[in-house]
Motif scaffolding. Structure first.
Motif, PDB file in Angstrom:
ATOM      1  N   LYS A 253       0.827  -1.213   0.000  1.00  0.00           N
ATOM      2  CA  LYS A 253       0.000   0.000   0.000  1.00  0.00           C
ATOM      3  C   LYS A 253       0.858   1.259   0.000  1.00  0.00           C
ATOM      4  N   GLU A 254       1.951   1.259   0.759  1.00  0.00           N
ATOM      5  CA  GLU A 254       2.784   2.459   0.823  1.00  0.00           C
ATOM      6  C   GLU A 254       3.382   2.792  -0.537  1.00  0.00           C
ATOM      7  N   LYS A 256       2.114   1.766  -3.550  1.00  0.00           N
ATOM      8  CA  LYS A 256       1.010   2.113  -4.445  1.00  0.00           C
ATOM      9  C   LYS A 256       0.575   3.560  -4.235  1.00  0.00           C
ATOM     10  N   ASP A 257       0.575   3.998  -2.980  1.00  0.00           N
ATOM     11  CA  ASP A 257       0.192   5.380  -2.687  1.00  0.00           C
ATOM     12  C   ASP A 257       1.147   6.376  -3.359  1.00  0.00           C
ATOM     13  N   ILE A 258       2.414   6.005  -3.460  1.00  0.00           N
ATOM     14  CA  ILE A 258       3.390   6.872  -4.134  1.00  0.00           C
ATOM     15  C   ILE A 258       3.067   6.964  -5.618  1.00  0.00           C
ATOM     16  N   VAL A 260       0.235   6.594  -7.048  1.00  0.00           N
ATOM     17  CA  VAL A 260      -0.990   7.389  -7.178  1.00  0.00           C
ATOM     18  C   VAL A 260      -0.664   8.873  -7.039  1.00  0.00           C
ATOM     19  N   LYS A 261       0.251   9.196  -6.126  1.00  0.00           N
ATOM     20  CA  LYS A 261       0.667  10.596  -5.933  1.00  0.00           C
ATOM     21  C   LYS A 261       1.233  11.190  -7.221  1.00  0.00           C
ATOM     22  N   THR A 265      -2.681   5.188 -11.948  1.00  0.00           N
ATOM     23  CA  THR A 265      -3.807   4.446 -11.379  1.00  0.00           C
ATOM     24  C   THR A 265      -3.352   3.012 -11.196  1.00  0.00           C
TER      25      THR A 265
END
Length: 268
Positions: A253-254, A256-258, A260-261, A265
């Motif tokens: 998740k950490e 993937k969040d990057i 997305v930032k 997608t």
């Protein structure tokens, strides 16, 4: 004897509870392999450079202090050719399935690690101070100056651009005006510097600079091929344990969040 059995059973139960607790809190390593001293040569599409250099590689190296990640960025087609010609790569992340599939067909990819991972958008951009009347892909027929796109022979962004322009029925009209870049970053720079009146890049690239502005996204009916970024470990990786740990890290998740930032997608 019964008393000894009860003691043994109780001890096992305690060990199980402690082990589960350590695993849940992250105190127990998820891999028994010591990665200290291993290296990862990452071959990644140019459009991934900012996300990797600024955030993801430092994050991974902090999580695995003994591992060194060395990236090589270029167009996916160039990276495919380099890998075919002996580039020492452990992980490949392409901006399209075409290059990954070609390497897989040649037996160069560990298919058990091959993941359809990210998605991107194709957008039309102009310089930030542009006063042109370009408002859609169809307006490219009327452009007088250069239109920058990646070389469709080797650059996935260029292949997507050609597909969109062909499906819109304007490829023949714009072809004489095209200025071909060696990768999507080169296209972005042409537009940012004003040497091209407009260009076609990924949404994530357009977001990486304030020197350009987005006119519009490619129409859905113009782009039949989804912009997918696959990632996989190379079969001949010299440090496959570290390479697999890196690909697994990307799917946390950490990480993937990057992505997305930076405008990507996550492909579901």
């Amino acid at each position: 004897m019964k008393s000894n059995k009860k003691i043994i059973i109780a001890a096992i139960a305690i060990l199980v509870v402690v082990g589960v607790g350590l695993w849940a809190t992250g105190s127990l390593e998820t891999t028994s392999t010591n990665l200290d001293g291993q290296e990862i040569n990452l071959a990644a599409a140019a459009s991934l450079k900012n996300a990797y250099d600024n955030d993801l590689i430092p994050m991974f190296e902090e999580k695995y202090p003994g591992v060194k990640v060395t990236p090589t960025y270029a167009s996916s087609g160039d990276l495919q050719s380099q890998i075919e010609n002996g580039l020492e790569a452990d992980v490949f992340m392409s901006a399209a399935n075409k290059q990954m599939d070609a390497l897989a067909d040649e037996g160069l990819i560990d298919n058990s690690t091959n993941v359809q991972f990210l998605e991107n958008k194709v957008v039309l951009i102009v310089p930030k101070d542009s006063s042109s009347n370009i408002s859609s892909f169809n307006d490219l027929k009327n452009v007088k100056g250069h239109i920058a796109i990646g070389d469709p022979e080797s650059v996935p962004a260029g292949q997507y651009a050609k597909e969109a322009l062909t499906n819109l029925g304007i490829w023949d009209d714009v072809k004489p005006k095209l200025s071909l870049g060696t990768d999507v970053t080169a296209v972005l720079n042409q537009v940012a510097q004003g040497s091209a009146e407009c260009g076609i890049v990924y949404s994530t690239d357009a977001k990486s600079t304030d020197e350009v502005k987005v006119v519009c996204e490619a129409p859905e009916d113009a782009l039949k091929t989804p912009v997918i970024y696959p990632v996989a470990v190379l079969k001949d990786s010299k440090d496959p344990d570290a390479a697999k740990a890196f690909v697994e890290f990307l799917q946390t998740k950490e990480a993937k969040d990057i992505f997305v930032k930076y405008g990507f997608t996550i492909h579901e």
